[in-house]
Design an enzyme around this catalytic site. Structure first.
Site, PDB file in Angstrom:
ATOM      1  N   ASN A 242      27.440 -27.943   0.345  1.00 41.13           N
ATOM      2  CA  ASN A 242      27.864 -27.177   1.505  1.00 41.13           C
ATOM      3  C   ASN A 242      29.329 -26.780   1.326  1.00 41.13           C
ATOM      4  O   ASN A 242      29.988 -27.154   0.355  1.00 41.13           O
ATOM      5  CB  ASN A 242      27.626 -27.940   2.808  1.00 41.13           C
ATOM      6  CG  ASN A 242      28.430 -29.224   2.923  1.00 41.13           C
ATOM      7  OD1 ASN A 242      29.580 -29.305   2.501  1.00 41.13           O
ATOM      8  ND2 ASN A 242      27.824 -30.254   3.503  1.00 41.13           N
ATOM      9  N   GLU A 245      31.872 -29.686   0.996  1.00 40.16           N
ATOM     10  CA  GLU A 245      31.712 -30.392  -0.271  1.00 40.16           C
ATOM     11  C   GLU A 245      32.248 -29.571  -1.434  1.00 40.16           C
ATOM     12  O   GLU A 245      32.940 -30.086  -2.310  1.00 40.16           O
ATOM     13  CB  GLU A 245      30.239 -30.723  -0.502  1.00 40.16           C
ATOM     14  CG  GLU A 245      29.669 -31.762   0.456  1.00 40.16           C
ATOM     15  CD  GLU A 245      28.158 -31.841   0.408  1.00 40.16           C
ATOM     16  OE1 GLU A 245      27.627 -32.896   0.810  1.00 40.16           O
ATOM     17  OE2 GLU A 245      27.513 -30.856  -0.017  1.00 40.16           O
ATOM     18  N   ASP A 312      18.863 -31.000   2.520  1.00 38.37           N
ATOM     19  CA  ASP A 312      17.665 -31.446   1.797  1.00 38.37           C
ATOM     20  C   ASP A 312      16.612 -30.351   1.772  1.00 38.37           C
ATOM     21  O   ASP A 312      15.922 -30.152   0.760  1.00 38.37           O
ATOM     22  CB  ASP A 312      17.077 -32.694   2.468  1.00 38.37           C
ATOM     23  CG  ASP A 312      18.001 -33.895   2.394  1.00 38.37           C
ATOM     24  OD1 ASP A 312      18.812 -33.955   1.447  1.00 38.37           O
ATOM     25  OD2 ASP A 312      17.915 -34.766   3.272  1.00 38.37           O
TER      26      ASP A 312
END
Length: 367
Positions: A242, A245, A312
């Site tokens: 993301n 991150e 996920d």
């Protein structure tokens, strides 16, 4: 006005890739999109090929355990709330949620991870069974606990979280069992997902073996990365961090288009990956390919209730779409729609092929 190369009566569409303009004709089942255009029937065909695709899921398995109740008083023993529990639920976290997403899409996840030899392992296996996920390839390690996170919720607010876990790197007999499982299962798979939650499964020896086996078979490698192992992901097919991150990995916060380009291209080049996908919440997704192509995918979500587990879903859909023959922009476009489905649900959720098809049709209706 006549546009050279376009027949009279045909509507051209401009596609923008990295600042270059490519003129393409608009088939009847397409609609104008901000940055790129996809054929609906082609996307539907890719989704139709999800069924039966075998994806190896390597990563940290965990159980998300919830105690639901209400709080009306403070404990006389300490200045803490007393929660009267009325309901108990469990769901899959970490790589387990990736596997649940794949199963919901019709694919066959092959789980390669660790659990302890304890009662929590059976709880976790029970949830896997309920979600249609096989556990025969999961390794038991009596030296570590099964990871479980218990959250106490009162009046829809989390009061406290208690974690059972070990973050120590896997070693010894458990490591050998993981490596042997990779050797045995990888030749039977159409793709691999690495789901790193920093709980000890993803180590340099495990990554080197897994990536080497996958590359030898030329199957796509999709990674939901952690910064601590970043450079070990060199040469993978796609990484899906993301925005926060990705900025942390490249030591540069993403605040505007210039910093986005710097981080996205920098991450792709640092890893020599085929591409880097930076997920950006309400700002959609940005895809940086080794070929030099950049694709922006605006968000399709209309309502956002909970982004838990959306990452996920993204890596799961990207991986199974690549295994089903999609190119990178197509795989990410499908993942963008799937993420738009799951964030409308509270808690970790999954997206079915029917829901994905409905989302696609809502944006690209047939004439």
């Amino acid at each position: 006005m006549h546009v050279p190369g376009v027949e009279a009566g045909r509507v051209p569409i401009i596609r923008v890739w990295c600042g270059t303009l490519t003129l393409v004709r608009l088939p009847p089942n397409l609609r104008r999109m901000p940055d790129t255009v996809f054929a609906l029937d082609h996307l539907q065909a890719i989704v139709g090929r999800f069924a039966g695709r075998r994806l190896l899921v390597l990563g940290d398995l965990m159980l998300d355990h919830y105690l639901w109740g209400r709080c009306e008083r403070i404990s006389p023993e300490a200045p803490v709330p007393v929660v009267e529990i009325s309901k108990e639920t469990s769901s899959l976290g970490g790589a387990g949620n990736v596997a649940a997403n794949l199963a919901a899409l019709g694919a066959e996840p092959v789980l390669v991870g660790l659990v302890g030899d304890d009662a929590r392992a059976q709880q976790l296996f029970d949830v896997f069974t309920a979600r249609g996920v096989a556990t025969r390839t999961v390794v038991r390690d009596a030296t570590r606990p099964t990871t479980m996170k218990t959250r106490i919720i009162a009046h829809s607010q989390q009061v406290v979280r208690a974690d059972w876990e070990s973050r120590a790197d896997v070693t010894g007999a458990a490591l050998e069992a993981l490596l042997a499982t990779l050797e045995r299962e990888m030749p039977k798979c159409d793709g691999m997902i690495v789901s790193d939650y920093g709980k000890g499964v993803i180590t340099l020896p495990v990554l080197e073996r897994a990536i080497g086996l996958a590359r030898a078979r030329r199957i796509p490698i999709s990674v939901d990365p952690k910064e601590s192992h970043l450079d070990a992901y060199r040469g993978v097919s796609i990484v899906t961090p993301n925005q926060l991150e990705a900025g942390y990995m490249m030591a540069q916060r993403i605040t505007d288009d210039a910093s986005l380009m710097s981080v996205g291209w920098g991450l792709q080049k640092r890893l020599d990956a085929e591409c880097a996908l930076v997920t950006r919440g309400a700002d959609g997704m940005s895809l940086f390919e080794k070929s030099g192509r950049y694709t922006h995918l605006p968000t399709v979500a209309r309502e956002v209730f909970d982004v838990t587990g959306a990452g996920d879903t993204v890596v799961s859909v990207v991986a199974v779409a690549l295994a089903a023959g999609a190119d990178y922009p197509e795989a990410c476009y499908l993942a963008n729609h799937a993420a738009g489905v799951v964030i409308r649900e509270v808690g970790t959720a999954t997206c079915s092929p029917a829901q994905l098809m409905a989302s696609l049709t809502g944006v690209l209706p047939r004439e």
